[in-house]
Design an enzyme around this catalytic site. Structure first.
Site, PDB file in Angstrom:
ATOM      1  N   CYS A   1       2.559 -13.705  41.690  1.00 49.26           N
ATOM      2  CA  CYS A   1       1.641 -12.558  41.593  1.00 49.26           C
ATOM      3  C   CYS A   1       0.429 -12.664  42.508  1.00 49.26           C
ATOM      4  O   CYS A   1      -0.318 -11.699  42.646  1.00 49.26           O
ATOM      5  CB  CYS A   1       1.156 -12.398  40.157  1.00 49.26           C
ATOM      6  SG  CYS A   1       0.162 -13.811  39.649  1.00 49.26           S
TER       7      CYS A   1
ATOM      8  N   ASP B   1      -2.246 -14.471  41.990  1.00 43.78           N
ATOM      9  CA  ASP B   1      -3.472 -14.829  41.271  1.00 43.78           C
ATOM     10  C   ASP B   1      -3.772 -16.319  41.436  1.00 43.78           C
ATOM     11  O   ASP B   1      -2.904 -17.096  41.796  1.00 43.78           O
ATOM     12  CB  ASP B   1      -3.343 -14.485  39.790  1.00 43.78           C
ATOM     13  CG  ASP B   1      -3.322 -12.976  39.573  1.00 43.78           C
ATOM     14  OD1 ASP B   1      -3.881 -12.259  40.410  1.00 43.78           O
ATOM     15  OD2 ASP B   1      -2.739 -12.530  38.568  1.00 43.78           O
TER      16      ASP B   1
ATOM     17  N   CYS C   1      -4.619 -12.870  35.216  1.00 43.48           N
ATOM     18  CA  CYS C   1      -4.508 -11.829  34.193  1.00 43.48           C
ATOM     19  C   CYS C   1      -4.843 -12.389  32.802  1.00 43.48           C
ATOM     20  O   CYS C   1      -5.169 -13.565  32.645  1.00 43.48           O
ATOM     21  CB  CYS C   1      -3.080 -11.325  34.195  1.00 43.48           C
ATOM     22  SG  CYS C   1      -1.974 -12.612  33.632  1.00 43.48           S
TER      23      CYS C   1
ATOM     24  N   CYS D   1       2.509 -16.899  34.401  1.00 41.18           N
ATOM     25  CA  CYS D   1       1.053 -17.068  34.280  1.00 41.18           C
ATOM     26  C   CYS D   1       0.749 -18.418  33.626  1.00 41.18           C
ATOM     27  O   CYS D   1      -0.239 -19.083  33.954  1.00 41.18           O
ATOM     28  CB  CYS D   1       0.447 -15.936  33.451  1.00 41.18           C
ATOM     29  SG  CYS D   1       1.097 -14.321  33.861  1.00 41.18           S
TER      30      CYS D   1
HETATM   31 FE1  FES Z   1      -0.894 -13.298  37.809  1.00 46.38          FE
HETATM   32 FE2  FES Z   1      -0.654 -13.436  35.238  1.00 46.38          FE
HETATM   33  S1  FES Z   1       0.027 -11.823  36.511  1.00 46.38           S
HETATM   34  S2  FES Z   1      -1.491 -14.909  36.534  1.00 46.38           S
END
Ligand code: FES
Length: 211
Positions: free
Chosen positions: A36, A38, A63, A107
């Protein structure tokens, strides 16, 4: 469709534990999720005699699931010695939270990845341990154990979707996956494999075929 979270996930997301930074940490690490994009940073204070984690903090750019799993893994790691903290798994973190939706399991992988990298950095700095990024099957499997098949929220190694791993003399990695070519999760899995393989500085290319 709205994603359904457990009450504990929502509680840890709204009131996360151990958020912030540590002034002059003994080690830290930032990891990104190939799934993702992140990011998460984990900071550690470790007693060099007992090897006990005396303080741990995190900063998340992820998230709700990532904040919740970072909150729970930092709770689990606090007060443990580094060997015990290394054993914390993303599955355990998700279980402690009463489960995560399958599509959100990555995540939890990100949270555990950042914790383990911070510990590795501590071991490198304080124990002189080498960081092993050599291109061999064992290390490749370790990376592929972090690639989640989003339909069920389990990694591709445990699901036995990985049928073959080879490394040739020119450092090309050859992988065979038992995933159908019209599977809606195939592209995500392939992209994540490619990004995970970038961790190996010596890699020449990755070839993924389907069986
Ligand atoms: Fe990226 Fe959860 S969607 S860490």
């Amino acid at each position: 469709m709205a994603i359904k979270y457990s009450e504990l996930v929502i509680e840890h997301f709204k009131n996360p534990h151990n958020v912030g930074t540590i002034d002059k940490p003994d080690a830290s690490a930032t990891e990104g999720s190939p799934a993702c994009g992140d990011q998460l940073t984990v900071y550690l204070k470790v007693n060099s005699e007992t090897q006990i984690i005396e303080d741990i903090k995190f900063q998340s750019y992820g998230c709700a699931s990532n904040i919740a799993t970072a909150s729970i893994i930092t709770d689990l790691a606090m007060g443990r010695n580094i060997e015990a903290a290394k054993q914390i798994t993303w599955k355990q973190a998700a279980d402690e939270l009463g489960g995560l939706p399958p599509i959100k399991m990555h995540c939890s992988v990100l949270a555990v990845d950042a914790l383990r990298s911070a510990i590795k950095n501590w071991e490198h700095k304080h124990l002189g341990k080498e960081i092993d990024d050599s291109l061999n099957k064992k290390n490749i499997v370790k990376e592929l154990q972090k690639v989640i098949y989003g339909q069920v929220g389990v990694d591709i190694v445990s699901l036995k979707l990985l049928k073959y791993i080879g490394v040739d003399e020119k450092n090309n990695v050859l992988l065979e996956l038992a995933i159908k070519k019209d599977d809606p999760f195939l592209d995500d899995v392939k992209n994540e494999i490619n990004e995970r393989m970038e961790k190996f500085p010596k890699i020449a290319s990755v070839k993924i075929s389907l069986v």
